[in-house]
Design a protein around this motif. Structure first.
Motif, PDB file in Angstrom:
ATOM      1  N   THR A  48       0.844  -1.186   0.000  1.00  0.00           N
ATOM      2  CA  THR A  48       0.000   0.000   0.000  1.00  0.00           C
ATOM      3  C   THR A  48       0.881   1.238   0.000  1.00  0.00           C
ATOM      4  OG1 THR A  48      -0.081   0.171   2.402  1.00  0.00           O
ATOM      5  CG2 THR A  48      -1.736  -1.253   1.341  1.00  0.00           C
ATOM      6  N   ALA A  49       0.275   2.395  -0.240  1.00  0.00           N
ATOM      7  CA  ALA A  49       1.035   3.650  -0.232  1.00  0.00           C
ATOM      8  C   ALA A  49       1.661   3.889   1.124  1.00  0.00           C
ATOM      9  CB  ALA A  49       0.109   4.809  -0.623  1.00  0.00           C
ATOM     10  N   ILE A  87      10.229  13.203   3.847  1.00  0.00           N
ATOM     11  CA  ILE A  87       9.102  14.133   3.899  1.00  0.00           C
ATOM     12  C   ILE A  87       8.067  13.687   2.868  1.00  0.00           C
ATOM     13  CG2 ILE A  87       8.373  16.526   3.601  1.00  0.00           C
ATOM     14  CD1 ILE A  87      11.187  17.402   4.294  1.00  0.00           C
ATOM     15  N   PRO A  88       6.959  13.080   3.347  1.00  0.00           N
ATOM     16  CA  PRO A  88       5.918  12.661   2.390  1.00  0.00           C
ATOM     17  C   PRO A  88       5.340  13.894   1.684  1.00  0.00           C
ATOM     18  CG  PRO A  88       5.610  11.640   4.544  1.00  0.00           C
ATOM     19  CD  PRO A  88       6.630  12.704   4.721  1.00  0.00           C
ATOM     20  N   ASP A  89       5.207  13.779   0.397  1.00  0.00           N
ATOM     21  CA  ASP A  89       4.689  14.922  -0.370  1.00  0.00           C
ATOM     22  C   ASP A  89       3.536  14.519  -1.293  1.00  0.00           C
ATOM     23  OD1 ASP A  89       6.049  13.401  -2.177  1.00  0.00           O
ATOM     24  OD2 ASP A  89       7.297  15.050  -2.977  1.00  0.00           O
ATOM     25  N   GLY A  90       2.965  13.331  -1.064  1.00  0.00           N
ATOM     26  CA  GLY A  90       1.836  12.888  -1.868  1.00  0.00           C
ATOM     27  C   GLY A  90       2.224  12.215  -3.163  1.00  0.00           C
ATOM     28  N   HIS A 117      11.101  11.355  -7.038  1.00  0.00           N
ATOM     29  CA  HIS A 117      12.080  12.085  -6.233  1.00  0.00           C
ATOM     30  C   HIS A 117      11.663  11.991  -4.785  1.00  0.00           C
ATOM     31  CE1 HIS A 117      14.852  15.096  -4.762  1.00  0.00           C
ATOM     32  NE2 HIS A 117      13.829  15.773  -4.230  1.00  0.00           N
ATOM     33  N   ILE A 118      12.547  11.420  -3.994  1.00  0.00           N
ATOM     34  CA  ILE A 118      12.239  11.278  -2.566  1.00  0.00           C
ATOM     35  C   ILE A 118      12.575  12.589  -1.875  1.00  0.00           C
ATOM     36  CG2 ILE A 118      12.836  10.071  -0.445  1.00  0.00           C
ATOM     37  CD1 ILE A 118      13.450   7.611  -2.129  1.00  0.00           C
ATOM     38  N   GLU A 119      11.609  13.222  -1.369  1.00  0.00           N
ATOM     39  CA  GLU A 119      11.789  14.485  -0.668  1.00  0.00           C
ATOM     40  C   GLU A 119      12.258  14.195   0.755  1.00  0.00           C
ATOM     41  OE1 GLU A 119      12.049  18.531  -0.500  1.00  0.00           O
ATOM     42  OE2 GLU A 119      11.425  17.345  -2.250  1.00  0.00           O
ATOM     43  N   ALA A 120      13.476  14.637   1.033  1.00  0.00           N
ATOM     44  CA  ALA A 120      14.029  14.402   2.364  1.00  0.00           C
ATOM     45  C   ALA A 120      14.424  15.732   2.980  1.00  0.00           C
ATOM     46  CB  ALA A 120      15.229  13.474   2.292  1.00  0.00           C
TER      47      ALA A 120
END
Length: 478
Positions: A48-49, A87-90, A117-120
């Motif tokens: 799942t997400a 940082i989850p960004d949807g 792109h994984i926002e960290a």
């Protein structure tokens, strides 16, 4: 009929089963990723997400950046060091929304490779402080580069190669690390980033190569000074200390140091007005000082000439630039053609190429009136026929005028009947050397401009009565 109905029922059941399975799986993939769904290289099939995001967050927590620098230096930055976090960004939800759950069978026949792109996030203050304490910025490791430079090794000028060092500024290192962290990079090569300070001049820099060539060209110049029976060698021993490199990378010379060398030449080889050992007509040795005869180096012009010769880059044999010259450049600069005048004994000898041409008595300056003929070594200034000598209280016409010191010279004195003896003490000339006319003529014909004239006060020689009578007879005949 029964069999046909049975077959239909079976087929219908199978279809219903497949439909149940299909819709069940479709329902499953409504909130989960397809078979073969790969996100940033990780297979998240059936996740799942929320599960994907938890997995990504766990992965981010294990993040570590390895930094490699020069000289084998390595340092590390971990997620914990800088509070590195996901940082989850949807993005995961959006990826899920692009997936049609009813098309899940398609995924069975291929990979669903997704990129995101994984926002960290991280604590910039922690990162800044950590960068400042990395091994690369430690004083013993942060070595500034050293430019290549020119060095003299007692033989020639050579280029000492540059030292690259390992110098990097805090800001350059911080910006590079910051970018790597934000990109999620796990390896950072400082060498590849080309952020180390570099030497301004290397051993292959054209300006250093050209400068070295010019220095060695000048260094190899040899100037041989010819002083007849002596010589002086001006070579690299002196030249290396005179040269210096200007701010625009050219070679120039210290004129002050060159002048010091010229001063040495002048002290050693100038003979102008110097004291000399002179061998008189009777082979006695006399010390004669004073006068304006001799060699005199033009120091200013010779200084300039030396610099110009070196800049031409060619070795030469030469004489210095002279302000005044003499007859001979040998140690005995009087040579073997000269006029010798003994003022004490009032006598003159004229030598030409070592041979006595004539000798004669004379009358010199009146010493009772402080008009005595000066002692010293001089040279004939010029020769003139039919001259008129004019003073405050006299005007005398002469046929042979041979000055050697301002208005003092040798000339015929037709108005005199006697020469030699003590005449000069009370009835001498105004300073000139008076000669019998016939003697003056011979002297005039055997000397040239520049011929040395040696005037000295010799040891008084008392003549016998017979010699005096003979001299008197000769004087009258003259």
């Amino acid at each position: 009929m029964y069999k046909k109905r049975k077959r239909i029922i079976i087929i219908t059941c199978i279809i219903l089963i497949f439909l149940v399975i299909y819709f069940s799986i479709s329902l499953f993939f409504k909130e989960r990723f397809y078979f073969g769904s790969v996100i940033n290289g990780v297979n998240y099939c059936g996740k799942t997400a929320d599960e994907v995001e938890r997995s990504i967050n766990e992965t981010v927590q294990t993040y570590q950046l390895t930094i490699e620098g020069r000289n084998g230096l390595i340092d590390y930055i971990s997620a914990e060091d800088i509070d590195y976090h996901y940082i989850p960004d949807g993005t995961i939800e959006r990826l899920m929304e692009t997936q049609n759950p009813f098309k899940w069978p398609i995924a069975l026949f291929g990979m669903n490779d997704l990129e995101m792109h994984i926002e960290a996030g991280y604590d910039s203050d922690l990162l800044s402080d950590l960068v400042n304490h990395l091994v690369f910025l430690q004083e013993k490791n942060n070595i500034p580069p050293v430019d290549a430079y020119i060095n003299y090794n007692d033989t020639e000028y050579t280029i000492i190669p540059e030292e690259t060092g390992a110098y990097i500024t805090e800001n350059a290192l911080y910006q590079s690390v910051k970018q790597a962290v934000e990109d999620g990079a796990e390896h950072l090569s400082l060498e590849e980033l080309d952020i180390y300070a570099v030497p301004k001049y290397t051993q292959n820099s054209p300006v250093l190569l050209q400068l070295t060539k010019k220095l060695n060209t000048y260094l190899n110049v040899v100037i041989t000074y010819d002083f007849d029976d002596r010589s002086e060698i001006l070579d690299r021993v002196f030249i290396k200390d005179w040269m210096y490199v200007t701010s625009d990378f050219d070679v120039d010379f210290s004129l002050e140091k060159v002048r010091e060398y010229v001063d040495y030449l002048a002290r050693t080889y100038n003979t102008f007005g110097s004291k000399r050992e002179f061998i008189a007509h009777d082979n006695s040795q006399l010390t004669v000082s004073g006068g304006d005869y001799g060699w005199l180096i033009n120091r200013a012009q010779e200084t300039e000439a030396i610099v110009e010769i070196i800049k031409e880059g060619k070795s030469v044999t030469r004489e210095p630039v002279y302000q005044q010259v003499a007859v001979s450049r040998a140690t005995n600069d009087i040579g073997n053609s000269y006029v010798e005048i003994d003022l004490t004994n009032q006598h003159l000898w004229v030598y030409k190429e070592g041979n006595l041409v004539i000798d004669s008595d004379l009358v010199s300056g009146n010493i009772s009136k402080n008009l005595g003929t000066p002692t010293g070594i001089y040279q004939i200034t010029y020769k003139e026929r039919e001259a008129t000598l004019v003073g405050e209280d006299y005007s005398s016409a002469v046929k042979y005028w041979m000055p050697f010191y301002y208005n003092v010279g040798m000339h015929d004195a037709s108005w005199r009947n006697e020469f030699g003896g003590d005449i000069y003490k009370t009835k001498g000339s105004h300073g000139c050397v008076n000669l019998p006319p016939k003697v003056a003529k011979i002297v005039f014909e055997n000397i040239e401009k520049g011929t040395p004239v040696v005037c000295y006060n010799g040891k008084l020689i008392k003549k016998t009565a017979e010699e005096n009578t003979s001299n008197l007879s000769n004087k009258k005949n003259n």
